[in-house]
Design an enzyme around this catalytic site. Structure first.
Site, PDB file in Angstrom:
ATOM      1  N   SER A 454       0.817  -1.206   0.000  1.00 56.54           N
ATOM      2  CA  SER A 454       0.000   0.000   0.000  1.00 56.54           C
ATOM      3  C   SER A 454       0.852   1.258   0.000  1.00 56.54           C
ATOM      4  CB  SER A 454      -0.974   0.034   1.171  1.00 56.54           C
ATOM      5  OG  SER A 454      -0.555  -0.744   2.233  1.00 56.54           O
ATOM      6  N   HIS A 475      -3.002  -3.219  -6.108  1.00 48.59           N
ATOM      7  CA  HIS A 475      -3.340  -2.786  -4.760  1.00 48.59           C
ATOM      8  C   HIS A 475      -4.832  -2.959  -4.477  1.00 48.59           C
ATOM      9  CE1 HIS A 475      -3.654   0.695  -1.657  1.00 48.59           C
ATOM     10  NE2 HIS A 475      -3.458  -0.449  -1.056  1.00 48.59           N
ATOM     11  N   GLU A 487      -6.025  -0.602  -7.458  1.00 48.52           N
ATOM     12  CA  GLU A 487      -5.099   0.292  -8.151  1.00 48.52           C
ATOM     13  C   GLU A 487      -4.054  -0.569  -8.850  1.00 48.52           C
ATOM     14  OE1 GLU A 487      -4.925   4.433  -5.651  1.00 48.52           O
ATOM     15  OE2 GLU A 487      -3.925   2.732  -4.752  1.00 48.52           O
ATOM     16  N   ASN A 525      -4.716   6.405  -1.270  1.00 45.08           N
ATOM     17  CA  ASN A 525      -4.185   6.690   0.063  1.00 45.08           C
ATOM     18  C   ASN A 525      -3.560   8.078   0.127  1.00 45.08           C
ATOM     19  OD1 ASN A 525      -5.062   4.359   1.174  1.00 45.08           O
ATOM     20  ND2 ASN A 525      -3.140   3.252   0.932  1.00 45.08           N
TER      21      ASN A 525
HETATM   22  N1  LIG Z   1      -4.249  -4.580   5.836  1.00 45.61           N
HETATM   23  C1  LIG Z   1      -4.667  -3.685   4.988  1.00 45.61           C
HETATM   24  O1  LIG Z   1      -5.623  -2.947   5.219  1.00 45.61           O
HETATM   25  C2  LIG Z   1      -3.981  -3.570   3.655  1.00 45.61           C
HETATM   26  C3  LIG Z   1      -4.649  -2.955   2.583  1.00 45.61           C
HETATM   27  C4  LIG Z   1      -4.029  -2.905   1.336  1.00 45.61           C
HETATM   28  C5  LIG Z   1      -2.766  -3.419   1.173  1.00 45.61           C
HETATM   29  N2  LIG Z   1      -2.119  -3.991   2.235  1.00 45.61           N
HETATM   30  C6  LIG Z   1      -0.779  -4.546   2.005  1.00 45.61           C
HETATM   31  O2  LIG Z   1      -0.878  -5.952   1.907  1.00 45.61           O
HETATM   32  C7  LIG Z   1       0.329  -6.557   2.397  1.00 45.61           C
HETATM   33  C8  LIG Z   1      -0.033  -7.546   3.492  1.00 45.61           C
HETATM   34  O3  LIG Z   1      -0.717  -6.875   4.513  1.00 45.61           O
HETATM   35  P1  LIG Z   1      -1.560  -7.660   5.624  1.00 45.61           P
HETATM   36  O4  LIG Z   1      -2.328  -6.619   6.342  1.00 45.61           O
HETATM   37  O5  LIG Z   1      -2.271  -8.790   4.978  1.00 45.61           O
HETATM   38  O6  LIG Z   1      -0.390  -8.190   6.556  1.00 45.61           O
HETATM   39  P2  LIG Z   1      -0.435  -9.397   7.592  1.00 45.61           P
HETATM   40  O7  LIG Z   1       0.608  -9.065   8.588  1.00 45.61           O
HETATM   41  O8  LIG Z   1      -1.813  -9.661   8.049  1.00 45.61           O
HETATM   42  O9  LIG Z   1       0.038 -10.654   6.751  1.00 45.61           O
HETATM   43  C9  LIG Z   1       1.328 -10.813   6.236  1.00 45.61           C
HETATM   44  C10 LIG Z   1       1.579 -12.298   6.075  1.00 45.61           C
HETATM   45  O10 LIG Z   1       2.746 -12.466   5.313  1.00 45.61           O
HETATM   46  C11 LIG Z   1       3.391 -13.624   5.824  1.00 45.61           C
HETATM   47  N3  LIG Z   1       4.789 -13.633   5.383  1.00 45.61           N
HETATM   48  C12 LIG Z   1       5.849 -12.973   5.881  1.00 45.61           C
HETATM   49  N4  LIG Z   1       6.940 -13.274   5.156  1.00 45.61           N
HETATM   50  C13 LIG Z   1       6.561 -14.136   4.197  1.00 45.61           C
HETATM   51  C14 LIG Z   1       7.240 -14.827   3.171  1.00 45.61           C
HETATM   52  N5  LIG Z   1       8.549 -14.685   2.984  1.00 45.61           N
HETATM   53  N6  LIG Z   1       6.515 -15.631   2.358  1.00 45.61           N
HETATM   54  C15 LIG Z   1       5.208 -15.789   2.531  1.00 45.61           C
HETATM   55  N7  LIG Z   1       4.542 -15.188   3.513  1.00 45.61           N
HETATM   56  C16 LIG Z   1       5.196 -14.369   4.330  1.00 45.61           C
HETATM   57  C17 LIG Z   1       3.216 -13.537   7.315  1.00 45.61           C
HETATM   58  O11 LIG Z   1       3.395 -14.794   7.947  1.00 45.61           O
HETATM   59  C18 LIG Z   1       1.785 -13.042   7.382  1.00 45.61           C
HETATM   60  O12 LIG Z   1       0.877 -14.130   7.461  1.00 45.61           O
HETATM   61  C19 LIG Z   1       1.195  -5.421   2.848  1.00 45.61           C
HETATM   62  O13 LIG Z   1       2.062  -5.081   1.794  1.00 45.61           O
HETATM   63  C20 LIG Z   1       0.224  -4.288   3.101  1.00 45.61           C
HETATM   64  O14 LIG Z   1       0.783  -3.003   2.944  1.00 45.61           O
HETATM   65  C21 LIG Z   1      -2.710  -4.091   3.468  1.00 45.61           C
END
Ligand SMILES: NC(=O)c1ccc[n+]([C@@H]2O[C@H](COP(=O)([O-])OP(=O)(O)OC[C@H]3O[C@@H](n4cnc5c(N)ncnc54)[C@H](O)[C@@H]3O)[C@@H](O)[C@H]2O)c1
Length: 736
Positions: A454, A475, A487, A525
């Protein structure tokens, strides 16, 4: 001369009685719709039938569509959009009435055989027919979605529907714009039959033959509506008394008001029309009574079509249609449907993305480094499917099949054959780079790789890749299954094919993609953060949390900014605010209150306390967090800051930043900003989008206001050069 849209065939020999079949198949179009030309042609079809009826040549007529998956999409929306005044729209509606009244008055039964979507005018033609037969095909749906474009049904729907399905049932359909499948329509008393999709046309003929006497005598074949909408609270018995009807209408008004805060006039007008035209709902309406009721409907339709709200909603409809036709890039790129995809990370987003893939029938691999995360990811996907099962949108079998499509894995097994991978691992650049580098060694050369980041730079991630051109941003917004926007981020080295494949994949997943440039915060954002940040500054300046939220809800936002901060996570918001501050300097200076709240461990909904405290596990029940003002050391009061200032200070910085985004070509057009903000943040559609709203204020007013706030608060309100230019030249964001 263009080919005719209607074909009349005499199929008496095959049917075994005097049956005509009319097939509607609008040349050169994917769907059938009522344009001015089609209406004129249909008038001559009706005239022809009137003639044949007099000669008693006909027992019945079946009306069908020649388009796969579509019966009639409704009136051509261009025709409604083109009306300038209420009077013009009234005349249009009356013309439709006259035609459908003649159809209704034909001296033999008319039956529609619906094997696709029958929306708006398509539903209204059906209502004016003697019987509605629907196919069991999933595409066969019927409904009146007019309120979605800010009008009410204007071809007799408000008058005829309640007579068939009852007042509560009609309100339920008209006010929500929802559609019914064949079995639902049968249960509601709207359809007379729901026949198997196999051999549907011949089954329809047989059904008409079997029911010919009843059809001729005008006896009711459809079931009596038992329970209406509104949670099944109101039944037909209640509808029989004036008191009961008044109660139903009052309840409907209350529901609309609480859902829309009165910002959408069309549902309220529909209720009024149903109230004014429904003295005897249960009876067929003909002659003078019909004339008067239709006239009342047309007046309501005219009044609504002339509102700026309807014009704005229609504009958004066309914008979304535009995306459906677009490929995301200027060059001609052919893409195929994805059948096998993967996601890295099984967290909040990864689990949601995997669920979405499976929902669309895509064979899915979900990889994480933690088995626990995989279990949680599967559980969250299962929860969403289970809700669909409960709502009967899925059968137990398809529920299981969909779940089975997701393979949770701890290694890269099966990645060699996937067509696209979206990474959704931790938001840390070094982790992302390592993961992407490793992933590239596991997938085949044609596989597209995308990041769901994000806030991090797509171009920087490309620096570790062997084939950076195959990489871009995808995104999604949280929650993935609800938020329509995606996005698509073009990194410095992404090629057209990659951008187009991600764009098309987003559409395949049922999302609304927009292509954006790789800059901090991308589009949504980057615009949303100043909004949330200014709301926090308002709090710091003495604004009352609940009053700030109420004010922005009244403006039309789906959720107040304070609640949204809790929803996003106060800590997540703070992190993004700092990234944007770093990227764009002092105009994005974060409100210090943010870190104070995070420091006190109040992270928002996820740990039960933020601006509000959440009283149940679903997070729906909430009240102001009683500690929050103490933590911040303030004692705000209502009315300290005017509501006008609250709206200005939250909305104007978004407009200001959007002007800069357009200058930097983050997106190509003001339309994309509007669509992005509506689909990504729920910016009120009735205002037509952020920049349509800006145009309604005018650049001069916006710049004057920004300067006034700049004098009080400094750089955060410095007007964008583009806005100053527009104010000087008297320009608007939109040219139309
Ligand atoms: N949460 C939101 O609202 C949101 C919205 C849009 C985008 N994002 C983006 O999405 C991505 C994930 O966010 P999230 O909120 O789901 O995070 P999260 O912390 O809930 O999940 C991340 C996951 O990635 C796993 N992980 C870590 N290293 C890894 C690897 N090498 N291989 C495979 N898995 C691995 C972790 O074990 C975890 O389960 C981020 O880049 C975040 O910026 C989040």
């Amino acid at each position: 001369m263009t080919a005719p849209a209607f074909r009349i065939e005499n199929v008496s020999a095959q049917a075994g009685f005097k049956l005509l079949e009319i097939t509607f198949d609008l040349p050169g179009e994917k769907v059938n719709k009522f344009s001015a030309a089609v209406i004129a042609e249909f008038e001559s079809v009706v005239a022809e039938l009137e003639k044949r009826g007099q000669a008693a040549e006909v027992d019945a007529v079946i009306f069908r569509s020649g388009k796969p998956g579509n019966f009639i999409a409704g009136a051509d929306i261009n025709m409604i959009a083109a009306t300038q005044t209420a009077e013009e729209a009234y005349t249009l509606s009356r013309k439709g009435h006259k035609l459908l009244d003649r159809w209704e008055d034909l001296p033999f039964p008319t039956i529609v055989a619906i094997n696709g979507t029958a929306m708006g005018g398509g539903c209204e033609l059906s209502l004016a027919s003697s019987a509605i037969i629907m196919s069991t095909d999933a595409s066969a749906r019927i409904g009146l979605p007019e309120v979605n474009i800010g009008v009410i049904p204007g071809m007799g729907g408000c008058v005829r529907l309640p007579r068939k399905v009852g007042l509560a049932g009609a309100l339920d359909l008209i006010l929500t714009g929802k559609t019914l499948t064949g079995d639902r329509a049968l249960k509601a008393g709207l359809a007379e039959a729901n026949l198997a999709k196999e051999n549907f046309d011949s089954a329809a003929r047989v059904w008409v033959k079997q029911n010919l006497e009843k059809l001729k005598s005008g006896d009711r074949i459809a079931r009596e509506p038992k329970l209406g909408g509104m949670g099944g609270l109101v039944g037909s018995a209640m509808e029989k008394t004036p008191f009961g009807r008044a109660f139903i209408l009052r309840k409907a008004r209350e529901t609309v008001m609480s859902k829309t805060r009165g910002q959408y006039p069309a549902p309220l007008e529909a209720i009024q029309v149903l109230s004014d035209t429904g003295a005897r709902y249960a009876e067929k309406i003909r002659g003078q009574a019909r004339e008067e009721a239709m006239d009342r409907e047309a007046r309501g339709f005219g009044k609504m079509a002339a509102t700026s709200i309807s014009k704005n909603l229609i504009r958004i409809f066309f914008l979304t249609e535009g995306v459906k036709k677009s490929k995301g890039v200027a060059s001609e790129i052919k893409t195929t449907k994805v059948t096998s995809a993967a996601v890295l990370g099984a967290g909040v987003m990864g689990g949601g993305i995997a669920q979405l893939y499976a929902e669309k029938g895509i064979s899915t691999r979900m990889k994480d480094i933690s088995a626990k995360a995989l279990t949680l990811g599967m559980q969250s996907a299962q929860k969403i499917f289970y809700r669909s099962l409960q709502k009967r949108k899925l059968t137990p079998r398809s529920y299981q099949q969909k779940l089975n499509l997701i393979a949770p894995v701890l290694d890269y097994s099966g990645f060699g054959s996937v067509e696209i991978v979206v990474e959704a691992v931790l938001e840390k650049m070094d982790v992302k780079k390592a993961v992407i580098k490793e992933l590239e060694g596991e997938v085949h050369d044609e596989c597209v790789i995308a990041s769901n980041t994000s806030s991090l730079s797509i171009s920087e991630m490309q620096s570790v890749m062997k084939k950076p051109e195959r990489f871009g941003g995808m995104h999604f917004f949280n929650p993935v299954h609800r938020m329509p926007l995606v996005e698509v981020i073009r990194g410095e080295k992404s090629n057209d094919e990659t951008v187009s494949r991600i764009f098309q994949f987003a559409k395949q997943l049922g999302k609304m993609p927009i292509v954006v440039k790789d800059r901090p915060g991308f589009l949504v954002n980057r615009l949303l953060m100043p909004y949330l940040n200014e709301a926090t500054w308002l709090l710091q300046d003495g604004g009352d949390i609940e009053e700030i939220d109420e004010t922005l809800l009244d403006f039309g936002m789906p959720m107040g900014p304070m609640e949204l901060i809790d929803e996003v996570g106060v800590d997540v918001g703070e992190k993004v605010a700092h990234i944007l501050h770093e990227g764009f300097g002092d105009r994005m200076q974060p409100a210090p209150f943010n870190s104070k709240i995070v420091g006190a461990g109040r992270l928002g909904k996820k740990n039960g306390k933020g601006m509000y405290q959440y009283l149940d596990s679903s997070g729906k029940k909430k009240e102001l967090n009683p500690e929050i003002y103490g933590i911040l050391g303030i004692s705000p009061s209502r009315g300290k800051i005017s509501r006008e200032e609250m709206v200005d200070r939250c909305i104007l910085p978004m407009i200001n930043e959007a002007a800069r985004c357009l200058d930097e070509k983050i997106v190509e057009s003001a339309n994309e900003v509007d669509l992005g903000m509506i689909m990504g943040t729920g910016f009120p559609p009735f205002r037509g989008g952020l920049l349509r709203y800006a145009d309604s204020l005018g650049a001069k007013t916006i710049v004057e206001k920004l300067k006034k706030y700049q004098a009080r608060f400094g750089a955060r309100y410095e007007p964008a050069p583009a806005l100053i230019r527009m104010a000087e030249k008297g320009e608007t964001f939109h040219r139309d």
